[in-house]
Design a protein around this motif. Structure first.
Motif, PDB file in Angstrom:
ATOM      1  N   PHE A   1       0.862  -1.302   0.011  1.00  0.00           N
ATOM      2  CA  PHE A   1      -0.059   0.147   0.231  1.00  0.00           C
ATOM      3  C   PHE A   1       0.809   1.200   0.189  1.00  0.00           C
ATOM      4  O   PHE A   1       0.515   2.240  -0.914  1.00  0.00           O
ATOM      5  CB  PHE A   1      -0.950  -0.056   1.172  1.00  0.00           C
ATOM      6  CG  PHE A   1      -2.153  -0.508   1.080  1.00  0.00           C
ATOM      7  CD1 PHE A   1      -3.181  -0.155   0.243  1.00  0.00           C
ATOM      8  CD2 PHE A   1      -2.702  -1.914   1.441  1.00  0.00           C
ATOM      9  CE1 PHE A   1      -4.442  -0.633   0.274  1.00  0.00           C
ATOM     10  CE2 PHE A   1      -3.778  -2.485   1.418  1.00  0.00           C
ATOM     11  CZ  PHE A   1      -4.680  -1.987   0.630  1.00  0.00           C
ATOM     12  N   ASP A   2       1.871   1.236   0.836  1.00  0.00           N
ATOM     13  CA  ASP A   2       2.640   2.559   1.114  1.00  0.00           C
ATOM     14  C   ASP A   2       3.421   2.830  -0.217  1.00  0.00           C
ATOM     15  O   ASP A   2       3.740   3.998  -0.486  1.00  0.00           O
ATOM     16  CB  ASP A   2       3.786   2.329   2.387  1.00  0.00           C
ATOM     17  CG  ASP A   2       2.522   2.372   3.558  1.00  0.00           C
ATOM     18  OD1 ASP A   2       1.669   2.774   3.555  1.00  0.00           O
ATOM     19  OD2 ASP A   2       3.114   1.754   4.592  1.00  0.00           O
TER      20      ASP A   2
ATOM     21  N   ALA B   1       1.617   4.014  -2.982  1.00  0.00           N
ATOM     22  CA  ALA B   1       0.795   5.382  -2.764  1.00  0.00           C
ATOM     23  C   ALA B   1       2.097   6.338  -2.914  1.00  0.00           C
ATOM     24  O   ALA B   1       1.970   7.351  -3.279  1.00  0.00           O
ATOM     25  CB  ALA B   1       0.548   5.532  -1.006  1.00  0.00           C
TER      26      ALA B   1
ATOM     27  N   GLY C   1      -1.099   4.134   2.939  1.00  0.00           N
ATOM     28  CA  GLY C   1      -2.173   3.260   2.738  1.00  0.00           C
ATOM     29  C   GLY C   1      -3.421   3.888   3.075  1.00  0.00           C
ATOM     30  O   GLY C   1      -4.324   3.435   2.389  1.00  0.00           O
TER      31      GLY C   1
ATOM     32  N   ILE D   1      -4.741   5.746   0.220  1.00  0.00           N
ATOM     33  CA  ILE D   1      -5.170   4.868  -0.973  1.00  0.00           C
ATOM     34  C   ILE D   1      -6.800   4.416  -0.714  1.00  0.00           C
ATOM     35  O   ILE D   1      -7.631   4.628  -1.392  1.00  0.00           O
ATOM     36  CB  ILE D   1      -4.481   3.773  -1.224  1.00  0.00           C
ATOM     37  CG1 ILE D   1      -3.079   4.230  -1.650  1.00  0.00           C
ATOM     38  CG2 ILE D   1      -5.153   2.710  -2.004  1.00  0.00           C
ATOM     39  CD1 ILE D   1      -2.308   3.126  -2.434  1.00  0.00           C
ATOM     40  N   ASP D   2      -7.074   3.950   0.740  1.00  0.00           N
ATOM     41  CA  ASP D   2      -8.256   3.595   1.060  1.00  0.00           C
ATOM     42  C   ASP D   2      -9.280   4.606   0.811  1.00  0.00           C
ATOM     43  O   ASP D   2     -10.384   4.580   0.194  1.00  0.00           O
ATOM     44  CB  ASP D   2      -7.987   3.394   2.503  1.00  0.00           C
ATOM     45  CG  ASP D   2      -9.634   2.696   3.379  1.00  0.00           C
ATOM     46  OD1 ASP D   2     -10.383   2.744   2.473  1.00  0.00           O
ATOM     47  OD2 ASP D   2      -9.456   2.353   4.470  1.00  0.00           O
TER      48      ASP D   2
ATOM     49  N   CYS E   1      -6.471   4.132  -7.246  1.00  0.00           N
ATOM     50  CA  CYS E   1      -6.466   3.795  -5.751  1.00  0.00           C
ATOM     51  C   CYS E   1      -7.357   2.584  -5.443  1.00  0.00           C
ATOM     52  O   CYS E   1      -7.034   1.478  -5.059  1.00  0.00           O
ATOM     53  CB  CYS E   1      -6.752   4.807  -4.907  1.00  0.00           C
ATOM     54  SG  CYS E   1      -5.743   6.145  -4.696  1.00  0.00           S
TER      55      CYS E   1
ATOM     56  N   GLN F   1      -6.051  -1.104  -4.515  1.00  0.00           N
ATOM     57  CA  GLN F   1      -6.556  -1.700  -3.352  1.00  0.00           C
ATOM     58  C   GLN F   1      -7.200  -3.149  -3.542  1.00  0.00           C
ATOM     59  O   GLN F   1      -6.972  -3.937  -2.768  1.00  0.00           O
ATOM     60  CB  GLN F   1      -7.621  -0.584  -2.581  1.00  0.00           C
ATOM     61  CG  GLN F   1      -8.366  -1.239  -1.448  1.00  0.00           C
ATOM     62  CD  GLN F   1      -9.015  -0.111  -0.670  1.00  0.00           C
ATOM     63  OE1 GLN F   1      -8.715   0.876  -0.209  1.00  0.00           O
ATOM     64  NE2 GLN F   1     -10.255  -0.618  -0.379  1.00  0.00           N
TER      65      GLN F   1
ATOM     66  N   ILE G   1      -4.833  -5.683  -3.984  1.00  0.00           N
ATOM     67  CA  ILE G   1      -3.956  -6.230  -2.928  1.00  0.00           C
ATOM     68  C   ILE G   1      -4.780  -6.917  -2.085  1.00  0.00           C
ATOM     69  O   ILE G   1      -4.792  -8.114  -1.473  1.00  0.00           O
ATOM     70  CB  ILE G   1      -3.495  -5.061  -1.728  1.00  0.00           C
ATOM     71  CG1 ILE G   1      -2.557  -4.162  -2.754  1.00  0.00           C
ATOM     72  CG2 ILE G   1      -3.136  -5.454  -0.578  1.00  0.00           C
ATOM     73  CD1 ILE G   1      -1.832  -2.952  -1.938  1.00  0.00           C
TER      74      ILE G   1
ATOM     75  N   VAL H   1      -3.097  -2.715   8.427  1.00  0.00           N
ATOM     76  CA  VAL H   1      -4.161  -2.871   7.226  1.00  0.00           C
ATOM     77  C   VAL H   1      -5.267  -3.334   7.296  1.00  0.00           C
ATOM     78  O   VAL H   1      -6.169  -3.186   6.424  1.00  0.00           O
ATOM     79  CB  VAL H   1      -3.243  -3.769   5.955  1.00  0.00           C
ATOM     80  CG1 VAL H   1      -3.973  -3.896   4.723  1.00  0.00           C
ATOM     81  CG2 VAL H   1      -1.927  -3.121   5.916  1.00  0.00           C
TER      82      VAL H   1
ATOM     83  N   ASN I   1      -8.195  -0.965   6.508  1.00  0.00           N
ATOM     84  CA  ASN I   1      -8.630  -0.561   5.369  1.00  0.00           C
ATOM     85  C   ASN I   1     -10.173  -1.023   5.182  1.00  0.00           C
ATOM     86  O   ASN I   1     -10.403  -2.243   5.299  1.00  0.00           O
ATOM     87  CB  ASN I   1      -7.838  -1.463   4.279  1.00  0.00           C
ATOM     88  CG  ASN I   1      -8.192  -1.345   2.841  1.00  0.00           C
ATOM     89  OD1 ASN I   1      -9.192  -1.756   2.240  1.00  0.00           O
ATOM     90  ND2 ASN I   1      -7.471  -0.252   2.448  1.00  0.00           N
TER      91      ASN I   1
END
Ligand code: KG4
Ligand code: ZN
Length: 340
Positions: free
Chosen positions: A172-173, A176, A186, A189-190, A245, A249, A252, A278, A281
């Motif tokens: 995520f990071d 991003a 993270g 993105i959420d 995003c 997401q 993942i 995480v 999320n």
């Protein structure tokens, strides 16, 4: 006959959050967390700066936690602290503080494994919320770890699958960062994923055996895709941010669930929990509820404040160690690497 209440002070300093909490049995009396803004500008946690910030924060954070709990120092039965895994310079601050605190008050110390803490956060009392029944499977996903943990009892856990490279939080990071977000990306993105189309872009998924994970290929595939698009259209990221995003997401989450579903099926376990940063999320949380209904799982999703690093989870783990007479002595040292 009523049992004596157990009051534990928990201390967490494994990465970039300095936290102290007081619990009475399974109930939280306070849970104070001081984050560290300094890392934002560097695009990741700078270990030396984290350690220094912990040194500045630890006394006021512990002081606030004790005051907020409305207890006196004499009420504390034991001090629990994160022994590892994590950044050594950060762990040393919490460990040294706990040692002095225990020595000064003449109380026992409990050296907690941070990953046990994430899993056992599910046992913190929360207004009648159900707690997992043993054995359960916990998908533990944070900035440093991605593990499928078979939890046989409070302190009896086995990692049956894990990442062979990057952690889910890192995926995520790093994605991003490619999109130009500050660290940790993270949560951003959420936020943007909520407004985007998750089916707009496709990214590669790993082919790894068993219950293990890999996220480094995804990171590279996102980076190359974005670089190529930006060469053709310099505004590509801004124009497609929400869809990017949402698609990242979704990928993942799909990677995470593929192995979780496999493990639950093979082990015939329908008690499924998530834990770690995480697990905050929103896409992962709603997907777990959705799959839970489909697969007839009982799912356990932690409260937001217990997903990311916090001392309440360290205190509750300490409580189970206390009950089992698992104490540390003054020779204990922090350990950057520590298995579950
Ligand atoms: O458990 P944690 O606080 O620290 C570690 O032990 O690593 O996890 C931090 C990780 C970071 O990678 C952060 O970006 C990620 O959890 N994270 C999220 C969200 N909130 C935190 N990732 C995706 N969506 C979120 N809402
Ligand atoms: Zn953590």
């Amino acid at each position: 006959m009523s049992q004596k209440d157990i009051i534990i002070l928990g201390i967490e300093s494994s990465c970039d959050d300095t936290s102290a909490a007081v619990i009475k049995n399974e109930a939280i009396l306070s849970n104070i967390i001081a984050g560290q803004e300094i890392h934002k500008i560097y695009g990741g946690v700078v270990p030396e700066l984290a350690s220094r910030a912990h040194q500045q924060n630890i006394i006021p954070v512990v002081d606030t936690a004790i005051k907020k709990a409305g207890i006196s120092l004499q009420d504390i039965d034991a001090v629990a602290f994160t022994k590892g895994p994590g950044l050594l310079g950060s762990l040393v601050v919490g460990t040294s503080f706990a040692k002095s605190f225990a020595l000064a008050l003449n109380i026992p110390m409990l050296d907690v494994n941070h990953m046990h803490g994430h899993v056992l956060a599910h046992f913190i009392d929360d207004e009648g919320k159900a707690k997992p029944k043993f054995p359960f499977i916990c998908l533990t996903v944070s900035g440093g770890h991605t593990q499928i943990v078979l939890v046989k009892d409070y302190l009896e856990m086995e990692v049956i699958g894990q990442t062979i490279d990057d952690a889910a939080g890192e995926a995520f990071d790093k994605a991003a960062k490619t999109l130009g977000f500050p660290y940790p990306g993270g949560p951003l993105i959420d936020k943007h994923a909520k407004l985007g189309n998750p089916d707009r872009f496709e990214f590669s998924k790993p082919q790894i055996n068993g219950y293990d994970y890999s996220f480094s290929g995804l990171k590279t595939s996102i980076l190359y895709f974005i670089q190529k698009q930006v060469r053709e259209n310099p505004n590509f990221i801004e124009e497609n941010l929400n869809d990017l995003c949402a698609s990242i997401q979704k990928t993942i989450i799909e990677i995470l669930f593929k192995k979780l579903i496999l493990a639950a099926k093979d082990l015939k376990i329908n008690q499924i929990a998530i834990a770690g940063g995480v697990s905050a999320n929103s896409g992962l949380r709603s997907k777990l509820s959705e799959i839970g209904i489909q697969k007839k799982w009982d799912v356990y999703i932690p409260k937001f404040e217990f997903c990311t690093d916090n001392a309440a989870m360290i205190a509750i783990t300490g409580k189970y160690m206390y009950k089992n007479d698992i104490f540390a002595d003054q020779t204990v040292t922090a350990m950057a690497r520590l298995k579950i």
